[in-house]
Design a protein around this motif. Structure first.
Motif, PDB file in Angstrom:
ATOM      1  N   SER A 973       0.821  -1.218   0.000  1.00  8.80           N
ATOM      2  CA  SER A 973       0.000   0.000   0.000  1.00  8.80           C
ATOM      3  C   SER A 973       0.852   1.263   0.000  1.00  8.80           C
ATOM      4  CB  SER A 973      -0.914   0.012   1.227  1.00  8.80           C
ATOM      5  OG  SER A 973      -0.121  -0.001   2.413  1.00  8.80           O
ATOM      6  N   THR A 974       2.163   1.072   0.092  1.00  6.81           N
ATOM      7  CA  THR A 974       3.017   2.262   0.099  1.00  6.81           C
ATOM      8  C   THR A 974       3.044   2.937  -1.252  1.00  6.81           C
ATOM      9  OG1 THR A 974       4.905   0.864  -0.421  1.00  6.81           O
ATOM     10  CG2 THR A 974       4.482   1.335   1.901  1.00  6.81           C
ATOM     11  N   ALA A 975       2.661   2.146  -2.322  1.00 12.23           N
ATOM     12  CA  ALA A 975       2.659   2.753  -3.655  1.00 12.23           C
ATOM     13  C   ALA A 975       1.497   3.684  -3.823  1.00 12.23           C
ATOM     14  CB  ALA A 975       2.617   1.664  -4.715  1.00 12.23           C
ATOM     15  N   ALA A 976       0.535   3.568  -2.901  1.00 13.76           N
ATOM     16  CA  ALA A 976      -0.650   4.443  -3.045  1.00 13.76           C
ATOM     17  C   ALA A 976      -0.892   5.193  -1.758  1.00 13.76           C
ATOM     18  CB  ALA A 976      -1.878   3.601  -3.406  1.00 13.76           C
ATOM     19  N   THR A 977       0.119   5.637  -1.195  1.00 13.59           N
ATOM     20  CA  THR A 977      -0.005   6.374   0.064  1.00 13.59           C
ATOM     21  C   THR A 977      -0.756   7.669  -0.167  1.00 13.59           C
ATOM     22  OG1 THR A 977       2.130   5.480   0.688  1.00 13.59           O
ATOM     23  CG2 THR A 977       1.334   7.344   1.973  1.00 13.59           C
ATOM     24  N   GLU A 978      -1.663   7.976   0.747  1.00 15.99           N
ATOM     25  CA  GLU A 978      -2.460   9.184   0.600  1.00 15.99           C
ATOM     26  C   GLU A 978      -1.561  10.406   0.723  1.00 15.99           C
ATOM     27  OE1 GLU A 978      -5.556   9.350  -0.140  1.00 15.99           O
ATOM     28  OE2 GLU A 978      -5.877   7.193  -0.131  1.00 15.99           O
ATOM     29  N   ILE A 979      -2.047  11.482   0.136  1.00 11.30           N
ATOM     30  CA  ILE A 979      -1.284  12.730   0.154  1.00 11.30           C
ATOM     31  C   ILE A 979      -1.050  13.227   1.556  1.00 11.30           C
ATOM     32  CG2 ILE A 979      -3.380  14.136  -0.052  1.00 11.30           C
ATOM     33  CD1 ILE A 979       0.084  14.789  -1.582  1.00 11.30           C
ATOM     34  N   THR A 980      -1.992  12.825   2.467  1.00 11.51           N
ATOM     35  CA  THR A 980      -1.845  13.281   3.853  1.00 11.51           C
ATOM     36  C   THR A 980      -0.705  12.588   4.560  1.00 11.51           C
ATOM     37  OG1 THR A 980      -3.472  11.648   4.518  1.00 11.51           O
ATOM     38  CG2 THR A 980      -4.287  13.859   4.059  1.00 11.51           C
ATOM     39  N   GLU A 981      -0.280  11.432   3.950  1.00 13.31           N
ATOM     40  CA  GLU A 981       0.804  10.692   4.592  1.00 13.31           C
ATOM     41  C   GLU A 981       2.170  11.133   4.078  1.00 13.31           C
ATOM     42  OE1 GLU A 981       0.099   6.591   4.045  1.00 13.31           O
ATOM     43  OE2 GLU A 981      -1.871   6.625   5.004  1.00 13.31           O
ATOM     44  N   HIS A1009     -10.503  11.958 -11.745  1.00 11.39           N
ATOM     45  CA  HIS A1009     -10.259  10.583 -12.184  1.00 11.39           C
ATOM     46  C   HIS A1009      -8.792  10.202 -12.089  1.00 11.39           C
ATOM     47  CE1 HIS A1009     -14.394  10.564 -13.367  1.00 11.39           C
ATOM     48  NE2 HIS A1009     -14.207  11.430 -14.363  1.00 11.39           N
ATOM     49  N   TYR A1010      -7.931  11.022 -11.433  1.00  9.77           N
ATOM     50  CA  TYR A1010      -6.536  10.683 -11.160  1.00  9.77           C
ATOM     51  C   TYR A1010      -6.316  10.832  -9.658  1.00  9.77           C
ATOM     52  CZ  TYR A1010      -5.377  10.708 -16.111  1.00  9.77           C
ATOM     53  OH  TYR A1010      -5.315  10.417 -17.458  1.00  9.77           O
ATOM     54  N   TYR A1011      -5.384  10.002  -9.131  1.00 13.95           N
ATOM     55  CA  TYR A1011      -5.092  10.107  -7.710  1.00 13.95           C
ATOM     56  C   TYR A1011      -3.602  10.292  -7.514  1.00 13.95           C
ATOM     57  CZ  TYR A1011      -3.476   5.233  -7.897  1.00 13.95           C
ATOM     58  OH  TYR A1011      -2.801   4.079  -8.215  1.00 13.95           O
ATOM     59  N   LEU A1012      -3.231  10.949  -6.382  1.00 17.94           N
ATOM     60  CA  LEU A1012      -1.838  11.287  -6.090  1.00 17.94           C
ATOM     61  C   LEU A1012      -1.206  10.157  -5.286  1.00 17.94           C
ATOM     62  CD1 LEU A1012       0.298  13.556  -6.322  1.00 17.94           C
ATOM     63  CD2 LEU A1012      -0.453  14.326  -4.066  1.00 17.94           C
ATOM     64  N   THR A1013       0.045   9.802  -5.648  1.00 18.59           N
ATOM     65  CA  THR A1013       0.767   8.739  -4.948  1.00 18.59           C
ATOM     66  C   THR A1013       2.249   9.035  -4.984  1.00 18.59           C
ATOM     67  OG1 THR A1013       1.157   6.359  -4.825  1.00 18.59           O
ATOM     68  CG2 THR A1013       0.991   7.312  -7.017  1.00 18.59           C
ATOM     69  N   VAL A1014       2.998   8.355  -4.097  1.00 20.47           N
ATOM     70  CA  VAL A1014       4.453   8.510  -4.070  1.00 20.47           C
ATOM     71  C   VAL A1014       5.056   7.455  -4.975  1.00 20.47           C
ATOM     72  CG1 VAL A1014       6.534   8.407  -2.638  1.00 20.47           C
ATOM     73  CG2 VAL A1014       4.443   9.449  -1.749  1.00 20.47           C
ATOM     74  N   THR A1019      11.011   8.089  -3.696  1.00 21.93           N
ATOM     75  CA  THR A1019      10.063   8.643  -2.732  1.00 21.93           C
ATOM     76  C   THR A1019      10.040  10.160  -2.759  1.00 21.93           C
ATOM     77  OG1 THR A1019      11.778   8.522  -1.033  1.00 21.93           O
ATOM     78  CG2 THR A1019      10.279   6.639  -1.224  1.00 21.93           C
ATOM     79  N   LEU A1020      10.971  10.791  -3.453  1.00 22.58           N
ATOM     80  CA  LEU A1020      10.975  12.253  -3.559  1.00 22.58           C
ATOM     81  C   LEU A1020      10.016  12.732  -4.639  1.00 22.58           C
ATOM     82  CD1 LEU A1020      14.809  12.992  -3.297  1.00 22.58           C
ATOM     83  CD2 LEU A1020      13.095  13.024  -1.483  1.00 22.58           C
ATOM     84  N   ARG A1021       9.506  11.830  -5.456  1.00 18.83           N
ATOM     85  CA  ARG A1021       8.656  12.205  -6.581  1.00 18.83           C
ATOM     86  C   ARG A1021       7.208  11.827  -6.316  1.00 18.83           C
ATOM     87  NH1 ARG A1021      10.694  10.291 -12.243  1.00 18.83           N
ATOM     88  NH2 ARG A1021      12.152  11.980 -11.822  1.00 18.83           N
ATOM     89  N   LEU A1022       6.278  12.719  -6.665  1.00 17.14           N
ATOM     90  CA  LEU A1022       4.842  12.506  -6.555  1.00 17.14           C
ATOM     91  C   LEU A1022       4.259  12.305  -7.931  1.00 17.14           C
ATOM     92  CD1 LEU A1022       3.994  15.288  -3.945  1.00 17.14           C
ATOM     93  CD2 LEU A1022       4.488  12.893  -3.511  1.00 17.14           C
ATOM     94  N   LEU A1023       3.366  11.289  -8.065  1.00 15.98           N
ATOM     95  CA  LEU A1023       2.783  10.966  -9.363  1.00 15.98           C
ATOM     96  C   LEU A1023       1.269  11.047  -9.295  1.00 15.98           C
ATOM     97  CD1 LEU A1023       4.902   7.809 -10.278  1.00 15.98           C
ATOM     98  CD2 LEU A1023       5.288  10.149 -11.043  1.00 15.98           C
ATOM     99  N   CYS A1024       0.644  11.407 -10.436  1.00 18.40           N
ATOM    100  CA  CYS A1024      -0.805  11.343 -10.613  1.00 18.40           C
ATOM    101  C   CYS A1024      -1.100  10.158 -11.511  1.00 18.40           C
ATOM    102  CB  CYS A1024      -1.333  12.630 -11.223  1.00 18.40           C
ATOM    103  SG  CYS A1024      -1.294  14.038 -10.101  1.00 18.40           S
TER     104      CYS A1024
END
Length: 1128
Positions: A973-981, A1009-1014, A1019-1024
């Protein structure tokens, strides 16, 4: 073409069958055999099952089988691995550049391509002499050289005693006190230039090896004279007497002393003396009398005037001047002749009033004689004895006979008198010099060519003596020639050509008429010679010609027609006063004789001397002549001919021993002249009164007291010779117009120097100092006196004096201090070192040597720059310790500047202003952006960093590639960690971390229809990433609500893909399927052949949506609405 398409289709069909495998798959609760793409292939989007091989994005190549790329021309597999994508191929490795297309290496900014190696080499704009260009604009200097920060040039490091020459970039020695007229060869050692001598270590003076008498040495080998002196040789000057010193010596400036044997006549002129005088001559030297020009010596001290060409019958009164004696008159400048007042025509005035006829002449009156022509002179004038001259309008036909002349000719007539043409019988005049033949009965359609003879016009022929009819040159057989060249057929005949009408006769009918077929009847005027040939007939004959046609006589060559049956001979050039007896032969009329081949003249049997035979037996005198008999005329001289003979009208010829003095008078001649006398008779000279004879042909005037250096121009009158002037009534002295300083005038214009003096000009002598006299003047022979402001340094040399001294200079002239080379004056007697190009930020310590102020260092010979001890990288030191950045750079520290890229430099570093260089493992995509490179590709993910793939959902990175996870594998689940985390990363900005989203108030957010993940790998990059409402089974969410299977197929029912176990069984059943389909292929060949054309057309035109093609063409594009996947 059709066969080729069929063959290709069969191959493609068999190849396509090899890509399809049969697997067992549950459909609902039932296990069914289903055809799917084999492992390594994916299904294309079409109704029919079609499979294509899977490669990791070949880019510029074609995927020919799983993970094997066949590159296009000009491209090669990355790292030469067949499973790698295709990249452009360039010569070498395109170091420091980017191979953007095949064979085209695009070098980075400030690099240039080396064609030999294919590498990009750095550029140093000003070159890098004495060093090596390591980086753009950065030059590494060789040993013993240092870099000039401003000019970027490697300059030599000069030793003590040497200075840098910036222009030549070399070190030169320094002479601190200068080096006037020399060059500094080593520090403080002056080497003199050629022609100079060394006085001290800093001074060289010009050298005059042969001395400089009465002057000073101003330049090597150049002697400049002192005031009041002028040069006589290269190393010697003499005193000047401005007004000269003729026949004397200029012993000092302005002082003239006469030579021995000479006496002064003015302050600057002396003349030689001749004690016994020199009449009509020049006393050229003491006691020597030289006759002046135009005079000759009579005694040692007397000269008489001379007339070089004599003075016949006269007196030579002055040089070249002849005066006639009484009773005689001048005929030339040196000759006089006796006079006969009434003249002596054609005779000689042998004495005054006596006329004697010359030979060949006879007296007519007391003062007139006429020439004789013994054989007469018909139609002419006896102009001289035995010489007959034709009258005007006549020309000579023999020595004593002339005939009248018609200049423009007399065609068909006789020249009866000058310019008068009389026509022959049967001719009439048409112009003054031409007669034309007459035809009394006319000449229809012709020209009257001779009396009574009619010659037809061109295109006509004669039919009678005075009539011509039109002619058809080629004939008009059996027709009528109605006009020249126009043939009209007779009745009952037809035209067969332009000039012939006739019935047919097989054997022909020459000169006849084919009156009926096969019947030849001769034409009128012709007679038969055979059955088919007739000849023309001339009944009355054809004299001197040929019968060319019936009744037509054609003249022979050299004859012309005079009638229809007769031809006469022709004389083309005419036959004046005669008749043409044969072709070209002219026979004269009675009383005439031939004068040329085509001309006759009238004859006077007894001649016609000095007259013109105007008609047979008639003599007419020429103009200017008079008759003396029936056949003789004599020339007339109206004004007489004294002492001569009238040889021609108005022409008087002198008797032997006489010469003409006027048109009608002759005088006796003394051939050798009679200077200053009278030629009383031929060859006899009598002297005039007051003159005396000096020879048989010459008399001279007499000056009793003599005429030294002059000539006796008249009795008792002494005239000085040219170049001499009078000193007494009977004496002249030679003159030197410009004087003769320090000498004597030995002859006109010739100055001879006194002893101890030498010539300096043509009229000036100066005293000599043999050892020279530098900077002084030779005041007397052997005595050197210094010029004002100079002092003696030796017997023959003086030097200039500067009373107040001359610091760092040379006393070049009295009171004048000339600075040494490299120095400039600061006061009248002091010089300071000079730096010609200045000494910026320093002071001039020695000539050309610039010493820098404190806090500055030298950059050129004449410039110092401020120093920054810690350096000033990418900038310049604007003041001591102050670093100012270059344009395009920003300050980092007090001593360092960094290049600026205004538009940023993503995944790279700003190597130069506006130039972005990619970090290792990245390649450029735009001018200011780089993308990471994964050498093995990322087919089910994207390259997040160099050789690091960020896999799609359902895949995991194993170090080299993304592999599918099994159903029971637990995805982290770390691939889809919420933005709050997502924790705060400290110094990194939102823009640096938010890879494909949008930064709003410092937070990275995605579109609908896109979600933010690390990124799991960074881990320094954020992806949609896209969202799929239903979970993708055995696949990944490629677009919002769009699942794509791991094998590349579209998921059935939108979300379900075959399990990995089903994919693994593909290889086990594939081989049997291949055999089965091969048998089916053979069995169905006939059916395939009949349907091939339709199928091929359908296949060629059909287009598929190919995900891999789109990826190869467009690469990856991240936005808030879609995320295309790049396989590299």
């Amino acid at each position: 073409m059709l066969v080729r398409h069929i063959f290709i289709y069969l191959l493609l069909s068999s190849y396509a069958l090899a890509q399809i495998c049969t697997v067992n798959k549950y459909v609902g609760n039932k296990l069914k055999k289903v055809q799917v793409c084999c492992n390594g292939y994916y299904r294309t989007r079409s109704a029919k099952l079609e499979c294509s091989p899977i490669c990791k994005n070949c880019r510029k190549g074609k995927c020919i089988k799983p993970n094997v790329c066949q590159c296009f021309a000009g491209y090669d597999n990355f790292n030469h691995l067949p499973n790698a994508y295709c990249v452009p191929k360039c010569k070498g490795d395109c170091k420091n550049g980017y191979c953007g297309s095949p064979g085209k290496c695009k070098c980075a900014q400030r690099y240039k391509l080396d064609e030999a190696t294919g590498h990009c080499l750095p550029i140093c704009e000003k070159g890098c002499p004495n060093g090596t260009c390591k980086l753009p604009g950065i030059c590494i200097c060789n040993e013993n050289y240092t870099l000039n920060i401003k000019s970027k040039i490697c300059q030599p490091i000069c030793k003590a005693g040497y200075n840098l020459n910036v222009t030549q970039n070399i070190c030169e020695p320094i002479c601190e006190d200068g080096c006037l007229n020399g060059s500094c060869s080593v520090p403080n050692d002056c080497e003199c230039l050629s022609g100079y001598i060394k006085i001290s270590n800093s001074l060289c003076l010009p050298d005059c090896p042969r001395g400089c008498q009465n002057g000073f040495c101003s330049a090597p080998g150049k002697c400049t004279c002192n005031e009041g002196y002028s040069p006589v040789t290269e190393n010697r000057c003499a005193p000047e007497c401005k007004d000269g010193c003729e026949n004397g010596v200029c012993s000092a400036p302005g002082k003239c002393t006469c030579n021995e044997g000479y006496s002064p006549v003015t302050e600057n002129r002396c003349a030689p003396e001749c004690k016994d005088g020199c009449e009509n001559g020049v006393c050229s030297a003491p006691g020597k009398c030289t006759c002046i020009e135009g005079y000759s010596p009579v005694t040692e001290n007397r000269c008489a005037p001379e007339c070089k060409d004599g003075c016949e019958n006269g007196v030579c009164s002055a040089p070249g001047k002849c005066t006639c004696i009484e009773g005689y008159s001048p005929v030339t400048e040196n000759r006089c002749a006796p006079e006969c007042k009434d003249g002596c025509e054609n005779g000689v005035c042998s004495a005054p009033g006596k006329c004697t006829c010359i030979e060949g002449y006879s007296p007519v009156t007391e003062n007139r004689c006429a020439p004789e022509c013994k054989d007469g002179c018909e139609n002419g004038v006896c102009s001289a004895p035995g010489k007959c001259t034709c009258n005007d309008g006549y020309f000579p036909v023999s020595e004593n006979r002339c005939a009248p002349e018609c200049k423009d000719g007399c065609e068909n007539g006789v020249c009866s008198a000058p310019g008068k043409c009389t026509c022959n019988e049967g001719y009439s005049p048409v112009t003054e010099n031409r007669c034309a033949p007459e035809c009394k009965d006319g000449c229809e359609n012709g020209v009257c060519s001779a009396p009574g003879k009619c010659t037809c016009n061109e295109g006509y022929f004669p039919v009678s003596e005075n009539r011509c009819t039109p002619e058809c040159k080629d004939g008009c057989e059996n027709g009528v020639c109605s006009a020249p060249g126009k043939c009209t057929c007779n009745e009952g005949y037809f035209p067969v050509s332009e000039n012939r009408c006739a019935p047919e006769c097989k054997d022909g009918c020459e000169n006849g008429v084919c009156s009926a077929p096969g019947k030849c009847t001769c034409n009128e005027g012709y007679f038969p010679v055979s059955e088919n040939r007739c000849a023309p007939e001339c009944k009355d004959g054809c004299e001197n010609g040929v019968c060319s046609a019936p009744g037509k006589c054609t003249c022979n060559e050299g004859y012309f027609p005079v009638s229809e049956i007769r031809c006469a001979p022709e004389c083309k050039d005419g036959c004046e006063n005669g008749f043409c007896s044969a072709p070209g032969k002219c026979t004269c009329n009675e009383g005439y004789f031939p004068v040329s081949e085509n001309r006759c003249a009238p004859e006077c049997k007894d001649g016609c001397e000095n007259g013109v035979c105007s008609a047979p037996g008639k003599c007419t005198c020429n103009e200017g002549y008079f008759p003396v008999s029936e056949n003789r005329c004599a020339p007339e001289c109206k004004d007489g001919c004294e002492n001569g003979v009238c040889s021609a009208p108005g022409k008087c010829t002198c008797n032997e021993g006489y010469f003409p003095v006027s048109e009608n008078r002759c005088a006796p001649e003394c051939k050798d002249g009679c200077e200053n006398g009278v030629c009383s008779a031929p060859g006899k000279c009598t002297c005039n009164e007051g003159y005396f004879p000096v020879s048989e042909i010459r008399c001279a005037p007499e000056c009793k007291d003599g005429c030294e250096n002059g000539f006796c121009s008249a009795p008792g009158k002494c005239t000085c010779n040219e170049g001499y002037f009078p000193v007494s009534e009977n004496r002249c002295a030679p003159e030197c117009k410009d004087g003769c300083e320090n000498g004597f005038c030995s002859a006109p214009g010739k100055c001879t120097c006194n002893e101890g003096y030498s010539p300096v000009t043509e009229n000036r002598c100066a005293p000599e100092c043999k050892a020279g006299c530098d900077n002084g003047f030779c005041s007397a022979p052997g005595k050197c006196t210094c010029n004002e402001g100079y002092f003696p340094v030796s017997e023959n040399r003086c030097a200039p004096e500067c009373k107040d001294g001359c610091e760092k200079g040379v006393c070049s002239a009295p009171g004048k201090c000339t600075c040494n080379e490299g120095y400039s004056p600061v006061t009248a007697n002091r010089c300071a070192p000079e730096c010609k190009d200045g000494c910026e930020n320093g002071f001039c310590s020695a000539p050309g040597k610039c010493t820098c102020n404190e806090g500055y260092s030298p950059v050129t010979e004449n410039r110092c720059a401020p120093e920054c001890k810690d350096g000033c990288e990418n900038g310049f030191c604007s003041a001591p310790g102050k670093c100012t950045c270059n344009e395009g750079y920003l300050p980092l520290t007090e001593s360092r500047c960094a290049p600026e890229c205004k538009d940023g430099c993503e995944n790279g570093f700003c190597s130069a202003p506006g130039q972005c260089s990619c970090n290792e493992g990245f390649s450029p995509v735009t001018e200011n952006s780089c993308t990471p490179v994964c050498e093995t590709g990322c087919s089910t993910g994207f390259c997040a960093s160099p050789n690091n793939c960020s896999c799609f959902e359902g895949f995991a990175f194993n170090g080299t590639a993304c592999v599918a996870l099994s159903d029971d594998a637990k995805r982290s689940s770390t691939a889809a960690t919420e933005i709050t985390e997502i924790s705060d990363m400290g110094l990194m900005t939102c823009e640096e971390r938010c890879w494909n989203g949008t930064c709003v108030e410092g937070q990275c957010s995605c579109e609908e229809h896109y979600y933010l993940t690390v990124d799991s790998k960074n881990t320094l990059r954020l992806l949609c990433l896209p969202e799929c409402k239903q979970k993708c089974v055995h696949g990944y969410c490629a677009y919002p609500d769009v699942c794509v299977c791991y094998d590349g197929q579209v998921a059935e029912e939108g979300v379900e893909c075959p399990s990995p176990n089903d994919i693994e069984t593909l290889g086990q059943t594939g081989n049997l399927a291949h055999l089965k389909w091969f048998i089916v292929l053979v069995a169905g060949t006939i059916m395939v052949l009949t349907m091939t054309i339709v199928v091929v057309i359908y296949k060629l035109r059909k287009h598929h949506y190919r995900v891999d093609v789109k990826e190869q063409r467009y690469g990856v594009h991240f936005s808030a609405k879609q995320a295309d996947i790049i396989r590299s």
